[in-house]
Design a protein around this motif. Structure first.
Motif, PDB file in Angstrom:
ATOM      1  N   UNK A 102       0.820  -1.229   0.000  1.00 21.22           N
ATOM      2  CA  UNK A 102       0.000   0.000   0.000  1.00 21.22           C
ATOM      3  C   UNK A 102       0.854   1.281   0.000  1.00 21.22           C
ATOM      4  N   UNK A 103       0.803   1.976  -1.093  1.00 18.95           N
ATOM      5  CA  UNK A 103       1.495   3.263  -1.195  1.00 18.95           C
ATOM      6  C   UNK A 103       0.737   4.314  -0.387  1.00 18.95           C
ATOM      7  N   UNK A 104       1.474   5.291   0.127  1.00 18.11           N
ATOM      8  CA  UNK A 104       0.843   6.332   0.946  1.00 18.11           C
ATOM      9  C   UNK A 104       1.311   7.722   0.504  1.00 18.11           C
ATOM     10  N   UNK A 105       0.512   8.717   0.858  1.00 15.07           N
ATOM     11  CA  UNK A 105       0.836  10.109   0.530  1.00 15.07           C
ATOM     12  C   UNK A 105       2.015  10.565   1.381  1.00 15.07           C
ATOM     13  N   UNK A 106       3.112  11.010   0.760  1.00 13.41           N
ATOM     14  CA  UNK A 106       4.255  11.449   1.574  1.00 13.41           C
ATOM     15  C   UNK A 106       3.979  12.810   2.210  1.00 13.41           C
ATOM     16  N   UNK A 107       4.667  13.089   3.334  1.00 12.44           N
ATOM     17  CA  UNK A 107       4.488  14.402   3.967  1.00 12.44           C
ATOM     18  C   UNK A 107       5.039  15.515   3.071  1.00 12.44           C
ATOM     19  N   UNK A 108       4.436  16.693   3.171  1.00 15.30           N
ATOM     20  CA  UNK A 108       4.919  17.854   2.416  1.00 15.30           C
ATOM     21  C   UNK A 108       6.110  18.444   3.178  1.00 15.30           C
ATOM     22  N   UNK A 109       7.234  18.719   2.486  1.00 11.54           N
ATOM     23  CA  UNK A 109       8.419  19.202   3.209  1.00 11.54           C
ATOM     24  C   UNK A 109       8.362  20.683   3.597  1.00 11.54           C
ATOM     25  N   UNK A 110       7.205  21.327   3.391  1.00  9.76           N
ATOM     26  CA  UNK A 110       7.048  22.746   3.768  1.00  9.76           C
ATOM     27  C   UNK A 110       5.556  22.964   4.040  1.00  9.76           C
ATOM     28  N   UNK A 111       5.214  24.110   4.623  1.00 12.62           N
ATOM     29  CA  UNK A 111       3.801  24.407   4.885  1.00 12.62           C
ATOM     30  C   UNK A 111       3.060  24.674   3.583  1.00 12.62           C
ATOM     31  N   UNK A 112       1.749  24.435   3.594  1.00  7.49           N
ATOM     32  CA  UNK A 112       0.963  24.606   2.361  1.00  7.49           C
ATOM     33  C   UNK A 112       1.019  26.033   1.823  1.00  7.49           C
ATOM     34  N   UNK A 158      -3.232  14.293  -5.697  1.00  8.86           N
ATOM     35  CA  UNK A 158      -2.166  13.323  -5.415  1.00  8.86           C
ATOM     36  C   UNK A 158      -2.734  12.129  -4.641  1.00  8.86           C
ATOM     37  N   UNK A 159      -3.570  12.399  -3.649  1.00  9.56           N
ATOM     38  CA  UNK A 159      -4.166  11.299  -2.872  1.00  9.56           C
ATOM     39  C   UNK A 159      -4.940  10.339  -3.783  1.00  9.56           C
ATOM     40  N   UNK A 160      -5.621  10.872  -4.773  1.00 10.31           N
ATOM     41  CA  UNK A 160      -6.402  10.012  -5.684  1.00 10.31           C
ATOM     42  C   UNK A 160      -5.478   9.102  -6.493  1.00 10.31           C
ATOM     43  N   UNK A 161      -4.310   9.621  -6.910  1.00  6.31           N
ATOM     44  CA  UNK A 161      -3.355   8.761  -7.635  1.00  6.31           C
ATOM     45  C   UNK A 161      -2.878   7.628  -6.717  1.00  6.31           C
ATOM     46  N   UNK A 162      -2.600   7.968  -5.471  1.00  6.29           N
ATOM     47  CA  UNK A 162      -2.153   6.946  -4.507  1.00  6.29           C
ATOM     48  C   UNK A 162      -3.240   5.877  -4.337  1.00  6.29           C
ATOM     49  N   UNK A 163      -4.458   6.322  -4.098  1.00  4.27           N
ATOM     50  CA  UNK A 163      -5.563   5.375  -3.859  1.00  4.27           C
ATOM     51  C   UNK A 163      -5.814   4.494  -5.081  1.00  4.27           C
ATOM     52  N   UNK A 164      -5.795   5.110  -6.260  1.00  2.00           N
ATOM     53  CA  UNK A 164      -6.104   4.340  -7.474  1.00  2.00           C
ATOM     54  C   UNK A 164      -4.952   3.421  -7.884  1.00  2.00           C
ATOM     55  N   UNK A 165      -3.718   3.806  -7.526  1.00  2.00           N
ATOM     56  CA  UNK A 165      -2.589   2.888  -7.745  1.00  2.00           C
ATOM     57  C   UNK A 165      -2.749   1.660  -6.849  1.00  2.00           C
ATOM     58  N   UNK A 166      -3.068   1.899  -5.588  1.00  2.00           N
ATOM     59  CA  UNK A 166      -3.268   0.770  -4.665  1.00  2.00           C
ATOM     60  C   UNK A 166      -4.402  -0.134  -5.153  1.00  2.00           C
ATOM     61  N   UNK A 167      -5.465   0.475  -5.652  1.00  2.00           N
ATOM     62  CA  UNK A 167      -6.606  -0.286  -6.168  1.00  2.00           C
ATOM     63  C   UNK A 167      -6.182  -1.148  -7.363  1.00  2.00           C
ATOM     64  N   UNK A 168      -5.394  -0.548  -8.267  1.00  2.00           N
ATOM     65  CA  UNK A 168      -4.981  -1.266  -9.484  1.00  2.00           C
ATOM     66  C   UNK A 168      -4.096  -2.465  -9.149  1.00  2.00           C
ATOM     67  N   UNK A 169      -3.284  -2.330  -8.090  1.00  2.00           N
ATOM     68  CA  UNK A 169      -2.347  -3.411  -7.735  1.00  2.00           C
ATOM     69  C   UNK A 169      -2.918  -4.369  -6.691  1.00  2.00           C
ATOM     70  N   UNK A 170      -4.122  -4.084  -6.229  1.00  2.00           N
ATOM     71  CA  UNK A 170      -4.739  -4.922  -5.198  1.00  2.00           C
ATOM     72  C   UNK A 170      -4.883  -6.362  -5.702  1.00  2.00           C
ATOM     73  N   UNK A 171      -4.399  -7.303  -4.931  1.00  2.00           N
ATOM     74  CA  UNK A 171      -4.520  -8.712  -5.301  1.00  2.00           C
ATOM     75  C   UNK A 171      -3.460  -9.194  -6.280  1.00  2.00           C
ATOM     76  N   UNK A 172      -2.548  -8.297  -6.711  1.00  2.00           N
ATOM     77  CA  UNK A 172      -1.477  -8.682  -7.642  1.00  2.00           C
ATOM     78  C   UNK A 172      -0.226  -9.029  -6.823  1.00  2.00           C
ATOM     79  N   UNK A 173      -0.208 -10.231  -6.271  1.00  2.00           N
ATOM     80  CA  UNK A 173       0.852 -10.628  -5.329  1.00  2.00           C
ATOM     81  C   UNK A 173       2.248 -10.494  -5.938  1.00  2.00           C
ATOM     82  N   UNK A 174       2.344 -10.704  -7.235  1.00  2.00           N
ATOM     83  CA  UNK A 174       3.630 -10.694  -7.929  1.00  2.00           C
ATOM     84  C   UNK A 174       4.330  -9.329  -7.831  1.00  2.00           C
ATOM     85  N   UNK A 175       3.548  -8.280  -7.683  1.00  2.00           N
ATOM     86  CA  UNK A 175       4.111  -6.923  -7.670  1.00  2.00           C
ATOM     87  C   UNK A 175       4.034  -6.292  -6.280  1.00  2.00           C
TER      88      UNK A 175
END
Ligand code: MN
Length: 210
Positions: free
Chosen positions: A2-12, A32-49
């Motif tokens: 499960x990929x996660x959103x990294x912290x921002x290195x400065x204030x917004x 950015x959060x949507x890319x993370x969530x949809x990447x996790x969704x796409x790889x869900x159940x793909x044990x090889x990766x």
């Protein structure tokens, strides 16, 4: 994994007025959060990766089954590109300057630093629709300015021109600038130079040279 959103290195709000706080907030916590969530969704159940790093997701795109490749390309690219982008920008006055080595390599590739800036901005301007402009350390050790559509990036060899290691990039999707600049992409790209984190670009250039 499960990929996660990294912290921002400065204030917004730290990049104002170049990038406003609301754009930064929406860009990171929604897009950015949507890319993370949809990447996790796409790889869900793909044990090889399951143990693949984010770099591998981009670099080894070609070995993924076609059933998930497009989703991984868009969202894995999106996650990589935005994670990278937050690192290569910094509050005005805190990003240092190009190193002597980097400046020399840029001069060799583009003729001069001003010519590089012009080429980089043009790459961003000529990208029709959505995508990115890049400064890439190529496999042969030289630098190149390039652009990719959508969320592709130069790590995706076999899928993009000028494959290599991105050392600087700018997001030219409208979501990156529209609240502040509306249709004026050129103004956004001109202001971008004020927030480049050259210390990080120097570090990535040195690392890419191996
Ligand atoms: Mn973006």
């Amino acid at each position: 994994m499960a990929f996660t959103l990294p912290p921002l290195p400065f204030a917004e709000n730290a990049l104002q007025p170049v990038i406003d706080a609301q754009t930064m907030n929406i860009h990171r916590t929604k897009h950015h959060q949507a890319y993370v969530d949809n990447l996790n969704k796409a790889l869900d159940g793909q044990a090889e990766y399951a143990d693949w790093t984010l770099d591998q997701v981009c670099e080894q795109m070609g070995s993924l089954p076609e059933t998930i490749r497009a989703a991984v390309r868009n969202n894995g690219g999106g996650h990589w590109n935005h994670s990278f982008f937050w690192q290569v920008i910094a509050p005005k006055g805190q990003g240092g300057a190009p190193s002597v080595d980097l400046a020399a390599a840029i001069g060799a590739a583009c003729g001069s630093f001003d010519a590089f800036k012009k080429a980089f901005q043009e790459a961003g301007m000529k990208r029709f629709g959505s995508g990115w402009a890049w400064l890439v350390a190529k496999r042969d050790g030289t630098l190149a300015v390039s652009s990719t559509p959508n969320q592709d990036n130069p790590l995706m060899k076999g899928f993009v021109d000028n494959a290599g290691t991105p050392i600087l990039g700018v997001d030219v999707w409208e979501h990156a600038y529209y609240l502040n600049y509306q249709n004026r992409r050129a103004d956004y790209l001109t202001a971008f130079w004020e927030i480049v984190n050259w210390d990080e670009v120097n570090r990535r250039f040195t690392a890419a040279k191996g």
